[in-house]
Design a protein around this motif. Sequence first.
Motif, PDB file in Angstrom:
ATOM      1  N   GLN A   9     -66.452  28.976 -13.364  1.00  0.00           N
ATOM      2  CA  GLN A   9     -65.075  28.941 -14.269  1.00  0.00           C
ATOM      3  C   GLN A   9     -64.055  28.588 -13.029  1.00  0.00           C
ATOM      4  O   GLN A   9     -63.181  27.706 -13.374  1.00  0.00           O
ATOM      5  N   LYS A  10     -63.908  29.184 -11.969  1.00  0.00           N
ATOM      6  CA  LYS A  10     -63.009  29.136 -10.989  1.00  0.00           C
ATOM      7  C   LYS A  10     -62.990  27.696 -10.684  1.00  0.00           C
ATOM      8  O   LYS A  10     -62.198  27.218 -10.232  1.00  0.00           O
ATOM      9  N   GLN A  11     -64.270  27.263 -10.349  1.00  0.00           N
ATOM     10  CA  GLN A  11     -64.351  25.920  -9.594  1.00  0.00           C
ATOM     11  C   GLN A  11     -64.154  24.807 -10.777  1.00  0.00           C
ATOM     12  O   GLN A  11     -63.304  24.010 -10.371  1.00  0.00           O
ATOM     13  N   ILE A  12     -64.364  25.228 -11.993  1.00  0.00           N
ATOM     14  CA  ILE A  12     -63.884  24.195 -13.069  1.00  0.00           C
ATOM     15  C   ILE A  12     -62.183  24.075 -13.163  1.00  0.00           C
ATOM     16  O   ILE A  12     -61.673  23.031 -13.295  1.00  0.00           O
ATOM     17  N   ALA A  14     -60.340  24.726 -10.688  1.00  0.00           N
ATOM     18  CA  ALA A  14     -59.891  23.950  -9.526  1.00  0.00           C
ATOM     19  C   ALA A  14     -59.876  22.474  -9.612  1.00  0.00           C
ATOM     20  O   ALA A  14     -59.267  21.700  -9.200  1.00  0.00           O
ATOM     21  N   LEU A  15     -61.057  22.173 -10.045  1.00  0.00           N
ATOM     22  CA  LEU A  15     -61.396  20.569 -10.317  1.00  0.00           C
ATOM     23  C   LEU A  15     -60.540  19.950 -11.554  1.00  0.00           C
ATOM     24  O   LEU A  15     -60.037  18.731 -11.449  1.00  0.00           O
ATOM     25  N   GLN A  16     -60.230  20.936 -12.620  1.00  0.00           N
ATOM     26  CA  GLN A  16     -59.279  20.271 -13.542  1.00  0.00           C
ATOM     27  C   GLN A  16     -57.923  20.113 -12.996  1.00  0.00           C
ATOM     28  O   GLN A  16     -57.355  19.102 -13.494  1.00  0.00           O
ATOM     29  N   GLN A  17     -57.617  20.982 -12.232  1.00  0.00           N
ATOM     30  CA  GLN A  17     -56.257  20.633 -11.759  1.00  0.00           C
ATOM     31  C   GLN A  17     -56.078  19.421 -10.683  1.00  0.00           C
ATOM     32  O   GLN A  17     -55.382  18.620 -10.823  1.00  0.00           O
ATOM     33  N   LYS A  18     -57.321  19.055 -10.030  1.00  0.00           N
ATOM     34  CA  LYS A  18     -57.340  17.998  -9.262  1.00  0.00           C
ATOM     35  C   LYS A  18     -57.408  16.897 -10.225  1.00  0.00           C
ATOM     36  O   LYS A  18     -56.688  15.698  -9.726  1.00  0.00           O
ATOM     37  N   ALA A  19     -58.174  16.836 -11.245  1.00  0.00           N
ATOM     38  CA  ALA A  19     -58.341  15.862 -12.046  1.00  0.00           C
ATOM     39  C   ALA A  19     -56.891  15.522 -12.721  1.00  0.00           C
ATOM     40  O   ALA A  19     -56.636  14.209 -12.780  1.00  0.00           O
TER      41      ALA A  19
END
Length: 175
Positions: A9-12, A14-19
């Motif tokens: 969930q934490k990785q998701i 972080a990836l969502q912020q980058k996206a």
Amino acid sequence: MAQTYAQIQKQIAALQQKADAIRMKEVGGVIDRIKVAIAHYELTPEQLFGGKASATKPVSKATASKRTAKKSGRVSYSDGNGRTWGGWGKRPTWLREALAAGKRLEDFQVGAQAVSIAKEAAKKPARKTAQKRRPSTVLYSDGAGKSWTGRGPQPRWLKEAIAGGKSLEDLRASR
């Protein structure tokens, strides 16, 4: 070692912020390209979003002055009423008239460029002004402020007056 649900969930997140950050950059570029296309084709809100406006319309002075700004997709000068100039080529009539009325070119600059140019102008010593040329002799006038010296191609107002039945002698300015 297997990851836990919380780690994924934490990785998701972080990836969502980058996206989201990448999307915002891309959206900015897309918007800039759309603005250039709108200026190039002189599209109206009615044409873009529906309405009663026709697909073709006569070109107004305001849209004609935008043609110089479309070259770079960036507007350097604006009067706040929709008339713009990109800073290249001959100054549009609305800007020349405003400058003749006592306004300064800096009054019409747009955005961060205006701030940086104003700062640079404050640092530089004033340049010597060039000698003014003698005004051209007006040979033809419509009596409402439009004139032609007889040099270069005939302006639109003169062609329209001639097509309307007037002769060049009718339009000759009194000296």
